[in-house]
Scaffold this active site. Structure first.
Site, PDB file in Angstrom:
ATOM      1  N   ASP A   1      -6.834  11.788  14.988  1.00 32.48           N
ATOM      2  CA  ASP A   1      -7.226  11.278  13.665  1.00 32.48           C
ATOM      3  C   ASP A   1      -7.463   9.778  13.710  1.00 32.48           C
ATOM      4  O   ASP A   1      -7.280   9.000  13.028  1.00 32.48           O
ATOM      5  CB  ASP A   1      -5.745  11.281  12.512  1.00 32.48           C
ATOM      6  CG  ASP A   1      -6.230  11.303  11.218  1.00 32.48           C
ATOM      7  OD1 ASP A   1      -7.398  11.406  10.727  1.00 32.48           O
ATOM      8  OD2 ASP A   1      -5.190  10.778  10.521  1.00 32.48           O
TER       9      ASP A   1
ATOM     10  N   GLY B   1       0.924  -1.302  -0.069  1.00 36.66           N
ATOM     11  CA  GLY B   1       0.119  -0.135  -0.022  1.00 36.66           C
ATOM     12  C   GLY B   1       0.903   1.148  -0.066  1.00 36.66           C
ATOM     13  O   GLY B   1       2.172   1.199   0.138  1.00 36.66           O
TER      14      GLY B   1
ATOM     15  N   GLY C   1       0.597   5.210   1.475  1.00 37.76           N
ATOM     16  CA  GLY C   1      -0.134   6.321   2.371  1.00 37.76           C
ATOM     17  C   GLY C   1       0.245   7.500   1.932  1.00 37.76           C
ATOM     18  O   GLY C   1       1.113   8.000   1.130  1.00 37.76           O
ATOM     19  N   GLY C   2      -0.116   8.478   2.661  1.00 37.27           N
ATOM     20  CA  GLY C   2       0.240   9.972   2.564  1.00 37.27           C
ATOM     21  C   GLY C   2       1.421  10.173   2.845  1.00 37.27           C
ATOM     22  O   GLY C   2       1.912  11.281   2.297  1.00 37.27           O
ATOM     23  N   SER C   3       2.178   9.486   3.683  1.00 32.22           N
ATOM     24  CA  SER C   3       3.649   9.774   3.785  1.00 32.22           C
ATOM     25  C   SER C   3       4.616   8.817   3.454  1.00 32.22           C
ATOM     26  O   SER C   3       5.748   9.068   3.739  1.00 32.22           O
ATOM     27  CB  SER C   3       3.838  10.070   5.384  1.00 32.22           C
ATOM     28  OG  SER C   3       3.516   8.669   6.075  1.00 32.22           O
TER      29      SER C   3
ATOM     30  N   THR D   1       5.335   4.519   1.464  1.00 30.99           N
ATOM     31  CA  THR D   1       5.071   3.322   0.971  1.00 30.99           C
ATOM     32  C   THR D   1       5.163   2.252   2.148  1.00 30.99           C
ATOM     33  O   THR D   1       6.121   2.462   2.924  1.00 30.99           O
ATOM     34  CB  THR D   1       5.984   2.787  -0.027  1.00 30.99           C
ATOM     35  OG1 THR D   1       6.117   3.888  -1.046  1.00 30.99           O
ATOM     36  CG2 THR D   1       5.540   1.591  -0.638  1.00 30.99           C
ATOM     37  N   VAL D   2       4.104   1.240   2.179  1.00 27.98           N
ATOM     38  CA  VAL D   2       4.150   0.154   3.159  1.00 27.98           C
ATOM     39  C   VAL D   2       4.475  -1.079   2.478  1.00 27.98           C
ATOM     40  O   VAL D   2       3.784  -1.540   1.664  1.00 27.98           O
ATOM     41  CB  VAL D   2       2.958   0.376   3.903  1.00 27.98           C
ATOM     42  CG1 VAL D   2       2.535  -0.955   4.852  1.00 27.98           C
ATOM     43  CG2 VAL D   2       2.315   1.604   4.558  1.00 27.98           C
TER      44      VAL D   2
END
Length: 952
Positions: free
Chosen positions: A782, A655, A657-659, A661-662
């Site tokens: 959040d 995946g 994300g906003g910050s 890669t996972v």
């Protein structure tokens, strides 16, 4: 002829009577058929409508008949019924006097036709999950008791109740869906009313002075609303009043002296308002007063000394005001005082010596004041105490010998005073002691080994004292210990190896002492989140794992410490251990000589192979240096960081994300981890605003998540980086996140209600830990379903702390102003316009997640309408005829409906627009436990006497 006509009339009358009686029997029997058709529940099986005989229903459980065979009472409260209550009940049961349907799951709106029951005297529908607007109650002229509390009614408050002049009991508590409304002057027409409970039902405006004319009132509760203005002195005319609850409003001005005329008054609570002035002496000398709670106001002056003479007082809670002067010396001498909370005032002088003379005192809380003098020796005999908190005062002298060993005390807080003397051996008697705080005093002597007998200790803070001698090795027996702070004392001797037995330890600080010897290797097995051995006299080699764990700074100020020559020491000032250096030098000479011989013999034959091999080794060493020289570990790990670096390839990406890669990485030891690779630092200039924000966000997440130990918070194993990348290594959660499970899941991954409830409870427990169990507290800011990860058995874990905020304000204030963070659809309304983050913002976001679990809907969907969200959609749906049932996830229809409605009620409370009316996460946890789908009795119970007064 006249006699025959008279006989004819008599026979006709008897015939009509028999016909009417037969019709009534049929009507009443038919009603029970309707009940069994429209309601479900095990208890209804005892109603056998097929039994022959006249009026069999008079023998049914919960049914009462009069001598003529008319049904006058239906009481099916707490029967766990589900469904719609039949309409027009009094058409079938014309003589009905009592109707009790409370604590059931009744679908839809207020049942039609009940308001036409002109003979009904008692109507109880508390905790019935009813929704929608309420009808005109004017026809119910005989009504004496009306209880519609804890439902989901909306629209206008039914002002028609002012026509029910026979009412003696009125309860609308916890109906927060009404439109704002004011108490009308006509309410005073209810002259027979004894109980009026209008708490948390959107009342605003002023309290009418005319309420003083309702002299039959025994219980007046208007708390949790939006009342303003002054408390009318006319309330002093309510001569029969025993309970007055006005807390959680916006009342101003002084407390009227006239309340001292209420000689029957037992319980007074006007907390959390804007009241000023002095506490009236007349109020404090009421002859029957048991509970006086005025906390969180702006009251000034002294506590009236007359209250010390009370023989009835049990609870006195005056914390968070501006009170001055001394506490009455005789307080507690004449009454069985249960709880005293005077914290956060400007009180001074000595403590009352006989405060627990009655033997019932549970809570003694006086922190943050100006008290002086010594603790009375009698306090060591307060065997009943559960919490004793006197921190942040100017107290001096020794700690009473038996105080630390009180058998039931769970928290003893003596910090930030001037106590002296030794810690008594009797501390071993504190079998229930969980938290011990004596920091910033002048305690001397040794730490007695008997402390290990207080086996339930979780937190110990003895920092900034004059303790000397050895740290007793017996402390390793405290297997529940999470926090151990002994810094800034005069402890000598070595660090006991037994500390390695403290497997739950999260924070360990032994800095600024006189400790000697080496650092035990066994302690490195713990590697707590926070460890500090700095400024001691430690010597010998630094354990390798402390270096790799990024804990070098925590060892500074120990000139005798040294490191191995093989370690990269560029980030530390520790010298190389001399004896190790000498041995390594000899080994090095031997290796060089032997290598030289080998090179000479096989130079030509092996040169090419050797060069290739050396290149590979250098590449591997580069990876090793990259991964080990900038590593911060938060948990004990048993994998090689090289594996992480080598596995950062496209095929392992799961995946973005906003910050960053996972990656999902399967390690050689069989363990699977998730790695978040953040954006490259070279993407932008390192001094740019965006890059500074990223660095700050990274630091926040690392420091926050690394410090947390909770089963419902995702575990951060370690953090390491190079000049071009940052990596966060987390435990891997095989079932992804809650958003995907709810909104993208396949049929085989469908979450049933017990699983959803378990997820909700786990998240609530994690947030309660952040809000209530940490110091300082943490606001996540959040909370959303994508940040709730699911383990293999669907145990939830809260993740992504990139925008978390730590509460560092004095006094535990629960807010902080910051830039807007969070996700649309989950953000609390007050946060959106004020930028003030509070724990109640997290509660709101959690309420949205609850609604996702209940409805299966996303927070924002096109069907809700433009600029509308799930909260608006739910509030509109529960006003419809179908009621709250229509919002439940259709895939769960027929299963656990009652429990889902209970959780829906919790979600609605969590998303209340008024932050003060939202529950705390501790309260949410308790409510969810009570809504357990497998719990037989999910009714809420509470103990008001302690819950209102006690501060954690």
């Amino acid at each position: 002829m006249g006699a025959q006509f008279l006989l004819y009339l008599i026979m006709l009358f008897l015939s009509l009577s028999n016909l009417s009686s037969h019709a009534t029997i049929e009507n009443q029997s038919h009603f029970f058929t309707l009940m069994k058709q429209s309601l479900s529940g095990k208890s209804l099986s005892s109603w056998d409508v097929a039994i022959a005989g006249e009026r069999p229903y008079c023998n049914y459980t919960g049914i009462g008949c009069n001598d003529e065979g008319y049904i006058v009472e239906i009481d099916v409260s707490r029967w766990s019924l589900s469904g719609h209550f039949p309409a027009n009940v009094c058409h079938y049961l014309p003589q009905l006097r009592i109707l009790r349907l409370g604590h059931n799951n009744l679908h839809g709106n207020f049942p039609a036709g009940i308001n036409n029951c002109s003979l009904l005297e008692d109507l109880n529908m508390t905790y019935s999950s009813l929704t929608g607007t309420l009808p005109d109650f004017s026809p119910m002229k005989s009504l004496k008791r009306l209880d519609l509390s804890y439902n989901l009614f909306t629209g206008d408050f039914p002002m028609s109740i002012t026509n029910l002049t026979n009412l003696e009991w009125l309860n609308f508590n916890e109906n927060g869906g009404f439109n704002l409304w004011q108490l009308p002057e006509e309410i005073t027409r209810l002259t027979k009313l004894k109980t009026m409970i209008l708490s948390t039902c959107m009342v605003h405006g002023r309290i009418p002075a005319s309420i003083g004319n309702m002299t039959s009132l025994v219980d007046l509760e208007l708390c949790g609303n939006f009342l303003v203005g002054r408390i009318p002195p006319e309330l002093g005319k309510l001569k029969n009043l025993r309970q007055l609850e006005l807390y959680y409003n916006q009342l101003v001005g002084e407390i009227p002296e006239e309340l001292g005329n209420l000689t029957q008054l037992i319980d007074v609570d006007m907390s959390v308002n804007l009241l000023v002035g002095k506490i009236p002496e007349s109020l404090c000398k009421l002859p029957s007063l048991r509970v006086l709670q005025l906390y969180n106001n702006s009251l000034t002056g002294e506590i009236p000394s007359i209250i010390g003479n009370s023989s009835t007082l049990k609870i006195l809670s005056l914390y968070d005001n501006f009170l001055t002067g001394k506490v009455p010396t005789n307080l507690g001498e004449s009454s069985d005082l249960t709880a005293l909370d005077l914290s956060e005032n400007h009180l001074s002088g000595d403590f009352p010596p006989n405060i627990c003379k009655g033997g019932k005192l549970l809570y003694f809380l006086v922190l943050d004041n100006l008290f002086t003098g010594r603790l009375p020796a009698t306090y060591g005999k307060c065997k009943s105490l559960l919490r004793f908190r006197v921190s942040s005062n100017f107290l001096e002298g020794p700690i009473p010998e038996d105080l630390l060993g009180l058998p039931h005390a769970s928290i003893i807080d003596l910090g930030f005073n001037r106590f002296s003397g030794a810690i008594a051996k009797t501390i071993g008697n504190g079998k229930n002691l969980s938290e011990l705080f004596i920091q910033h005093n002048m305690i001397s002597g040794v730490l007695p080994p008997e402390i290990s007998q207080a086996s339930n200790l979780v937190k110990i803070d003895l920092s900034n004292n004059l303790l000397r001698g050895a740290i007793p090795p017996e402390i390793g027996n405290l297997r529940k210990l999470n926090l151990l702070l002994l810094q800034d004392n005069k402890f000598s001797s070595s660090i006991p190896k037994t500390l390695s037995s403290l497997k739950s330890l999260n924070v360990l600080d032994l800095s600024n002492n006189l400790l000697t010897g080496s650092i035990p290797e066994s302690i490195c097995e713990l590697l707590p989140n926070s460890i500090n051995f700095s400024n001691n006299r430690l010597s010998g080699p630094v354990p390798l794992s402390l270096i790799k764990g990024g804990l070098v700074e925590s060892l500074s100020g120990n000139p005798g410490l040294c490191v191995s020559i093989y370690l990269n020491t560029s980030d530390s000032d520790f010298p190389v251990c001399p004896q190790i250096y000498s041995r390594k030098r000899l080994n090095c000479i031997w290796v060089i000589g032997a290598s030289g011989i080998v090179v000479i013999i096989g130079a030509v034959l092996f040169l090419k192979r050797w060069l290739r091999k050396e290149t590979e080794i250098l590449e591997q060493d580069e990876i090793l240096v990259w991964s080990s020289s900038h590593v911060q570990n938060f948990h004990k790990i048993n994998f090689d960081q090289r594996e992480i670096v080598e596995a950062l390839v496209d095929k392992n990406i799961v995946g973005h994300g906003g910050s960053g890669t996972v990656y999902k990485i399967e390690l050689s030891n069989g363990k699977t981890v998730a790695v978040k690779k953040l954006w490259s630092r070279k993407v932008k200039d390192s001094a740019s605003e965006e890059q500074l924000f990223l660095d700050k966000e990274l630091k926040t997440e690392v420091e926050t998540l690394g410090s947390i130990r909770h089963m419902n918070i995702v575990k951060l194993y370690c953090y390491f980086s190079s000049s071009h990348s940052n990596l966060l290594v987390y435990e891997y959660m095989p079932n992804g996140n809650l958003w995907d499970a709810l909104h993208r899941g396949r049929d085989r991954d469908f979450l049933d209600w017990p699983t959803r409830h378990r997820i909700a409870l786990g998240v609530a427990q994690g947030l309660a830990y952040l809000h209530h169990d940490l110091s300082p507290h943490i606001i996540h800011r959040d909370i959303k379903s994508t940040n709730i990860l699911l383990s293999a058995d669907y145990q939830p874990k809260v993740a992504d702390f990139g925008v978390a905020k730590v509460l560092q304000a004095r006094g535990g204030k629960d807010s902080t102003t910051t830039v807007i963070a969070g996700t649309y659809g989950y953000i609390a309304p007050e946060y959106a316009y004020s930028s003030k983050a509070t724990v109640k913002c997290d509660v709101y976001s959690f309420g949205v997640v609850l609604m996702e679990l209940i409805t299966g809907k996303k927070p924002v969907e096109p069907e809700f309408g433009e600029s509308k969200n799930i909260i608006y959609w739910v509030s509109c749906k529960v006003e419809t005829k179908e009621g709250a049932m229509e919002v439940l996830d259709k895939r769960l229809v027929g299963l656990f409906m009652e429990e889902m409605i209970q959780v829906l009620r919790i979600a609605i409370r969590c998303t209340c627009r008024v932050p003060a009316l939202r529950p705390t996460m501790n309260e949410v946890v308790q409510l969810l436990i009570e809504a357990d789908p497998y719990r037989f009795d999910s009714c809420k119970s509470s103990n008001k006497e302690t819950s209102d007064v006690v501060k954690s």
